[in-house]
Enzyme design. Structure first.
Site, PDB file in Angstrom:
ATOM      1  N   HIS A 113     -14.578  54.262 -30.268  1.00  0.00           N
ATOM      2  CA  HIS A 113     -14.521  54.670 -28.848  1.00  0.00           C
ATOM      3  C   HIS A 113     -15.294  55.965 -28.591  1.00  0.00           C
ATOM      4  O   HIS A 113     -15.113  56.589 -27.548  1.00  0.00           O
ATOM      5  CB  HIS A 113     -13.077  54.799 -28.351  1.00  0.00           C
ATOM      6  CG  HIS A 113     -12.310  53.500 -28.385  1.00  0.00           C
ATOM      7  ND1 HIS A 113     -11.197  53.259 -27.623  1.00  0.00           N
ATOM      8  CD2 HIS A 113     -12.506  52.356 -29.089  1.00  0.00           C
ATOM      9  CE1 HIS A 113     -10.727  52.037 -27.856  1.00  0.00           C
ATOM     10  NE2 HIS A 113     -11.520  51.474 -28.765  1.00  0.00           N
ATOM     11  N   GLU A 115      -9.727  42.458 -25.882  1.00  0.00           N
ATOM     12  CA  GLU A 115      -8.853  43.155 -26.837  1.00  0.00           C
ATOM     13  C   GLU A 115      -8.534  44.563 -26.327  1.00  0.00           C
ATOM     14  O   GLU A 115      -7.439  45.076 -26.543  1.00  0.00           O
ATOM     15  CB  GLU A 115      -9.521  43.245 -28.230  1.00  0.00           C
ATOM     16  CG  GLU A 115      -8.562  43.651 -29.339  1.00  0.00           C
ATOM     17  CD  GLU A 115      -8.143  45.107 -29.302  1.00  0.00           C
ATOM     18  OE1 GLU A 115      -6.962  45.404 -29.573  1.00  0.00           O
ATOM     19  OE2 GLU A 115      -8.981  45.982 -28.990  1.00  0.00           O
ATOM     20  N   GLU A 116      -9.499  45.170 -25.635  1.00  0.00           N
ATOM     21  CA  GLU A 116      -9.364  46.574 -25.213  1.00  0.00           C
ATOM     22  C   GLU A 116      -8.479  46.694 -23.969  1.00  0.00           C
ATOM     23  O   GLU A 116      -8.949  46.974 -22.869  1.00  0.00           O
ATOM     24  CB  GLU A 116     -10.751  47.192 -24.953  1.00  0.00           C
ATOM     25  CG  GLU A 116     -11.663  47.219 -26.168  1.00  0.00           C
ATOM     26  CD  GLU A 116     -11.259  48.264 -27.215  1.00  0.00           C
ATOM     27  OE1 GLU A 116     -10.270  48.979 -27.011  1.00  0.00           O
ATOM     28  OE2 GLU A 116     -11.960  48.340 -28.234  1.00  0.00           O
ATOM     29  N   ARG A 122      -2.110  46.817 -45.593  1.00  0.00           N
ATOM     30  CA  ARG A 122      -0.740  47.020 -46.054  1.00  0.00           C
ATOM     31  C   ARG A 122       0.115  45.871 -45.543  1.00  0.00           C
ATOM     32  O   ARG A 122      -0.170  45.287 -44.499  1.00  0.00           O
ATOM     33  CB  ARG A 122      -0.159  48.343 -45.570  1.00  0.00           C
ATOM     34  CG  ARG A 122       0.099  48.398 -44.080  1.00  0.00           C
ATOM     35  CD  ARG A 122       0.736  49.711 -43.625  1.00  0.00           C
ATOM     36  NE  ARG A 122       2.108  49.835 -44.052  1.00  0.00           N
ATOM     37  CZ  ARG A 122       2.535  50.669 -45.010  1.00  0.00           C
ATOM     38  NH1 ARG A 122       1.701  51.472 -45.621  1.00  0.00           N
ATOM     39  NH2 ARG A 122       3.806  50.702 -45.338  1.00  0.00           N
ATOM     40  N   ASP A 129     -15.130  41.900 -26.772  1.00  0.00           N
ATOM     41  CA  ASP A 129     -15.326  42.799 -25.621  1.00  0.00           C
ATOM     42  C   ASP A 129     -15.753  44.211 -26.012  1.00  0.00           C
ATOM     43  O   ASP A 129     -15.533  44.669 -27.133  1.00  0.00           O
ATOM     44  CB  ASP A 129     -14.058  42.849 -24.757  1.00  0.00           C
ATOM     45  CG  ASP A 129     -12.817  43.301 -25.552  1.00  0.00           C
ATOM     46  OD1 ASP A 129     -12.672  42.889 -26.722  1.00  0.00           O
ATOM     47  OD2 ASP A 129     -12.014  44.070 -24.994  1.00  0.00           O
TER      48      ASP A 129
END
Ligand SMILES: [Zn+2]
Ligand SMILES: [Zn+2]
Length: 387
Positions: free
Chosen positions: A359, A137-138, A177, A80
């Site tokens: 963004h 996802e957003e 990580r 998306d």
């Protein structure tokens, strides 16, 4: 840099897919065009199975290795875009006003398609690679929608892996990580009701601008004075709407923001204290506060074993000195966290070089990352499924 040879050959083709997707951005679950392109390509590569419509518009491709093996891993990309007006001026810029691929999900989708093409051609592994293309996802929790739609159980996925491009991380580098790597992000909405009135007679009113301003200030004391200084937390109030004239005290105000944390304990603490501070401050000034505190994406936690594997594969592609295996966590959120709640796995950042930030209207995914990210995917599958 040991880019997989066949992947290097595919660079131009994957770049063309990426730019095609970039030109036609779609939001949240409404990724019909992108999902159709993905499903068509997966079928043309000869995937053993291609299933569309998982989690509304998610697409899954199944690729079985030619060696015997029962292990199943999931490789995930997001499809998306964002409600941003693109300002890049690129020849392949968005053709849809007000929408753009400003988070690089065009690049993520293209790289995983490239990996699927390679894996379906070569099948040099034991077990099954599942390529997962998720919507929303957003902010739409598309990963959760796919999980709820049976993604994990239906395909028997045992481990999951994700990747995101990272502006500011040099091209050709990776960062990862073990443990918490991205934040939980919850949503705060506060509706205030006071008593409206004349600006010149404030003693007869309850001023929601003043109450709202006090709340914004008091909320900052939570991070400063309730959270252990060695733990991470963010509270940001990003919307404050009230009033429409310079001589009217507004009856109503509305504030919205986000609370972020890297552990369930801090997450609970923020929720509890936000409620106390909002309700207590409003009461102090004689206003009414209605707080909606909604739970968003969870903390994204990388598992030790899969993180070590991902870092080793990234090191094989980029050189071990180009992989930061102990990068600081970030307070951004990522809904891949929902998949990591179901199965162990690892999420990795791949350098996007000195591009505009995610963004931002001038952001563009860096196509130079394509052979790097795609090589990572294919070697990860071949290594995790070595048999
Ligand atoms: Zn984003
Ligand atoms: Zn993103």
């Amino acid at each position: 840099m040991p880019i997989v040879n066949r992947v290097a050959d595919l660079h131009a083709e994957i770049t063309a897919w990426r730019r095609q997707i970039h030109a036609h951005p779609e939001l949240l679950y409404d990724v019909h065009r992108t999902a159709a392109l993905v499903a068509d390509k997966l079928k043309s590569f000869g995937c053993d199975d291609v299933v569309a419509g998982i989690g509304r518009t998610g697409v899954v491709g199944v690729i079985r290795g030619r060696k015997a093996g029962a292990k199943v891993i999931g490789l995930r990309a997001d499809m998306d875009a964002l409600p941003i007006e693109e300002a890049t001026g690129l020849p392949y810029k968005s053709t849809v006003p007000g929408k753009m691929h400003a988070c690089g999900h065009d690049g993520h989708t293209a790289m995983l398609l490239g990996a699927a093409k390679y894996l379906a051609e070569t099948r040099n592994f034991a077990g099954t690679a599942i390529v997962i293309f998720q919507p929303a996802e957003e902010g739409g929790a598309g990963a959760q929608a796919m999980v709820r739609d049976g993604l994990i159980s239906r395909f028997g996925i045992e481990e999951v892996f994700g990747m995101h491009n990272y502006p500011g991380l040099p091209m050709g580098e990776f960062a990862i990580r073990a443990g918490a790597m991205m934040a939980a992000a919850d949503h705060i909405t506060i509706n205030l009701e006071g008593v409206g009135g004349h600006a010149a007679r404030p003693h007869l009113a309850v001023d929601t601008v003043l109450v709202g301003a006090q709340i914004v200030n008091q909320l900052q004391s939570i991070v400063a004075r309730n959270v252990d200084p060695l733990q991470a937390a963010v509270i940001s109030i990003c919307m404050f709407q009230a009033g429409h004239a310079d001589n009217v005290i507004p009856q109503h105000a509305r504030l919205r923001g986000t609370a972020r944390s890297l552990s369930p304990e801090i997450r609970d603490l923020l929720q509890k204290r936000v409620r106390e501070v909002v309700e207590g401050t409003a009461r102090l000034y004689g206003a009414k506060a209605e707080l909606t505190y909604s739970i968003g994406y969870p903390v994204m936690v990388n598992e030790e074993r899969q993180t070590a594997l991902a870092a080793a594969v990234a090191g094989e592609i980029a050189g071990a000195d180009k992989v930061d295996t102990d990068c600081p966590p970030v307070m951004g959120a990522e809904d891949f966290a929902f998949m990591l709640q179901e199965r162990p796995g690892a999420f990795i950042f791949v350098g996007n070089g000195a591009s505009a930030g995610l963004h931002h209207p001038a952001y563009d995914f860096n196509d130079e990352a394509i052979p790097i990210g795609t090589s990572y995917w294919v070697r990860l599958a071949e290594t995790a499924l070595a048999g």
